[in-house]
Design an enzyme around this catalytic site. Sequence first.
Site, PDB file in Angstrom:
ATOM      1  N   LYS A 132       2.112   4.727  -1.007  1.00 12.32           N
ATOM      2  CA  LYS A 132       1.527   6.034  -1.742  1.00 12.32           C
ATOM      3  C   LYS A 132       2.017   7.229  -1.069  1.00 12.32           C
ATOM      4  O   LYS A 132       2.437   6.783   0.217  1.00 12.32           O
ATOM      5  CB  LYS A 132       0.038   5.836  -1.639  1.00 12.32           C
ATOM      6  CG  LYS A 132      -0.738   5.703  -0.369  1.00 12.32           C
ATOM      7  CD  LYS A 132      -2.048   5.327  -0.478  1.00 12.32           C
ATOM      8  CE  LYS A 132      -2.594   5.171   1.251  1.00 12.32           C
ATOM      9  NZ  LYS A 132      -4.125   4.902   1.002  1.00 12.32           N
ATOM     10  N   ASP A 140       0.888  -1.248   0.109  1.00 10.60           N
ATOM     11  CA  ASP A 140      -0.016   0.132   0.186  1.00 10.60           C
ATOM     12  C   ASP A 140       0.747   1.150  -0.069  1.00 10.60           C
ATOM     13  O   ASP A 140       0.650   2.191   0.682  1.00 10.60           O
ATOM     14  CB  ASP A 140      -0.879  -0.187   0.996  1.00 10.60           C
ATOM     15  CG  ASP A 140      -2.109   1.114   0.922  1.00 10.60           C
ATOM     16  OD1 ASP A 140      -2.494   1.223  -0.224  1.00 10.60           O
ATOM     17  OD2 ASP A 140      -2.685   1.519   1.983  1.00 10.60           O
ATOM     18  N   ASN A 196       1.402   7.611   2.844  1.00 13.52           N
ATOM     19  CA  ASN A 196       2.113   6.782   3.718  1.00 13.52           C
ATOM     20  C   ASN A 196       3.482   7.078   3.838  1.00 13.52           C
ATOM     21  O   ASN A 196       4.076   6.404   4.424  1.00 13.52           O
ATOM     22  CB  ASN A 196       1.766   5.206   3.227  1.00 13.52           C
ATOM     23  CG  ASN A 196       0.329   4.628   3.369  1.00 13.52           C
ATOM     24  OD1 ASN A 196      -0.380   5.347   4.298  1.00 13.52           O
ATOM     25  ND2 ASN A 196      -0.070   3.711   2.878  1.00 13.52           N
TER      26      ASN A 196
END
Length: 118
Positions: free
Chosen positions: A48, A46, A51
């Site tokens: 991105k 995840d 983050n």
Amino acid sequence: MHEPAPPAWERLLSRHRDRAEAHVEILLRVCDALEYAHARGVIHRDLKPDNVMLGAFGEVYLLDWGVALDTRAPLPEKAVVGTPAYMAPEMVEGDPAAVSPATDVYLLGAALHEGKVH
């Protein structure tokens, strides 16, 4: 990435000529975090811009490991996880056996593309 002057930038910019050079340093630190995780069999899944966090002293944090896959453990059941706008093609099927470190590299590219187009 898009904030004109976040507080952490001041310290980063004091070590670099401009924001582009600071962005490269951030990218390299995220790559280091991914390399460390991959060497231990963990795939983030995840990655991105939301983050990635900058600390007050210029440190770079890669956050939200909630859907990370530990390839050394038994694989979980099929499930689509991650953020749709950044998903690698192999993530759409939801088969954890199809995910590899290359998946995180794809996600990194998607994050870099977002930074380029905004």
